[in-house]
Each structure stands twice: as structure tokens, then as C-alpha cells.
Design a protein around this motif. Sequence first.
Motif, PDB file in Angstrom:
ATOM      1  N   ALA A  42      70.780  52.997  44.832  1.00 55.22           N
ATOM      2  CA  ALA A  42      71.828  52.045  44.622  1.00 55.22           C
ATOM      3  C   ALA A  42      71.286  50.758  44.685  1.00 55.22           C
ATOM      4  O   ALA A  42      71.451  49.816  43.918  1.00 55.22           O
ATOM      5  CB  ALA A  42      72.599  52.377  45.991  1.00 55.22           C
ATOM      6  N   GLY A  43      70.020  50.635  45.226  1.00 50.32           N
ATOM      7  CA  GLY A  43      69.277  49.300  45.318  1.00 50.32           C
ATOM      8  C   GLY A  43      68.735  48.901  43.982  1.00 50.32           C
ATOM      9  O   GLY A  43      68.814  48.018  43.596  1.00 50.32           O
ATOM     10  N   ALA A  44      68.106  50.069  43.086  1.00 45.52           N
ATOM     11  CA  ALA A  44      67.725  49.627  41.947  1.00 45.52           C
ATOM     12  C   ALA A  44      68.946  49.402  40.958  1.00 45.52           C
ATOM     13  O   ALA A  44      69.036  48.229  40.050  1.00 45.52           O
ATOM     14  CB  ALA A  44      67.045  50.821  41.441  1.00 45.52           C
ATOM     15  N   ALA A  45      70.024  49.867  40.828  1.00 45.81           N
ATOM     16  CA  ALA A  45      70.975  49.695  40.266  1.00 45.81           C
ATOM     17  C   ALA A  45      71.786  48.352  40.631  1.00 45.81           C
ATOM     18  O   ALA A  45      71.997  47.792  39.536  1.00 45.81           O
ATOM     19  CB  ALA A  45      72.251  50.914  40.349  1.00 45.81           C
ATOM     20  N   VAL A  51      70.142  41.159  37.493  1.00 53.15           N
ATOM     21  CA  VAL A  51      69.334  40.744  36.249  1.00 53.15           C
ATOM     22  C   VAL A  51      70.177  40.361  35.240  1.00 53.15           C
ATOM     23  O   VAL A  51      70.159  39.411  34.556  1.00 53.15           O
ATOM     24  CB  VAL A  51      68.129  41.412  36.355  1.00 53.15           C
ATOM     25  CG1 VAL A  51      67.370  41.356  35.048  1.00 53.15           C
ATOM     26  CG2 VAL A  51      67.108  41.394  37.502  1.00 53.15           C
ATOM     27  N   SER A  52      71.042  41.536  34.822  1.00 57.72           N
ATOM     28  CA  SER A  52      71.672  41.432  33.604  1.00 57.72           C
ATOM     29  C   SER A  52      72.729  40.297  33.668  1.00 57.72           C
ATOM     30  O   SER A  52      73.334  39.768  32.776  1.00 57.72           O
ATOM     31  CB  SER A  52      72.277  42.992  33.164  1.00 57.72           C
ATOM     32  OG  SER A  52      73.238  43.368  34.422  1.00 57.72           O
ATOM     33  N   ALA A  53      73.419  40.167  34.680  1.00 62.09           N
ATOM     34  CA  ALA A  53      74.484  39.055  34.937  1.00 62.09           C
ATOM     35  C   ALA A  53      73.792  37.847  34.699  1.00 62.09           C
ATOM     36  O   ALA A  53      74.195  36.785  34.242  1.00 62.09           O
ATOM     37  CB  ALA A  53      74.966  39.232  36.339  1.00 62.09           C
TER      38      ALA A  53
END
Length: 125
Positions: A42-45, A51-53
Motif C-alpha cells: 500500500a505504501g508503494a502504491a 509521483v504520477s500526480a
Amino acid sequence: MRLHEVVDLATSDAPPDRNTIDEIVGKGRRAQRRRRAGFAGAGAALAVVAVSAAVTLPSVFGGTGQGTVVEAAAPSALTQHAGTATWEYPADPFQFTFGAFEVGRWKVAAPVVASTSYQIASVYL
């Protein structure tokens, strides 16, 4: 059959345990590993989404990363100059919700400090 025989039969032998101590500890450790792996996933997601935002939002709102230069318009001849601005400050920006009062032997002085969330006043006996 007598009552004491029924009690002896019911309490004589317990059924065998379904799990040994080692199996119980092993299941607990596996559950803990799964839980930790889930938190890490969940932390990686969440990091990927952040980052994508950060990468896509500037381009969505029209920013290309390069500033555009806009020239200022020349002032018109009809521009009138206003006088200097004056600010009027109220004498007391906060109003107290109570004043000094007495109740029996107790005396409450007038408040000395007020804010949006509290007032301070001395209390004497």
C-alpha cells in the motif's frame, strides 16, 4: 445409568488438540508477514500515485515548465491617482462576553485578554 456415571463420562477425556503450539506460532508469524507485506504494498502504491500526480498535474493545468513573458500595457492618460490609503483600527478588536462580577465570596475581575477561542479573567476568593 446414574448421574455420577454421566458426569464421569462427560469429563473423562478431552478431545485431542487440533493444533500444536508450533503450528499456532507458525500461523501467527505467517499472518504477521502477510500484514507487513500488505502495508508495504500500500505504501508503494501511494508513492506511485503521488509521483504520477506530481508529474501530470502541471501539464494538465497548462504549464509546460516554461514561463511565458507578457508585456505590461502602457498606462493610459486618463489614469487618476487616488489619495493615500488609511486604515482604521478598532480600539478593541475582540469583545468580551462578560464583565466583572461577584457571586458570594467569589469575585471575577474584568477580562484582560480575549481571542476567538478564549478569554482570561482573574478569580479571587
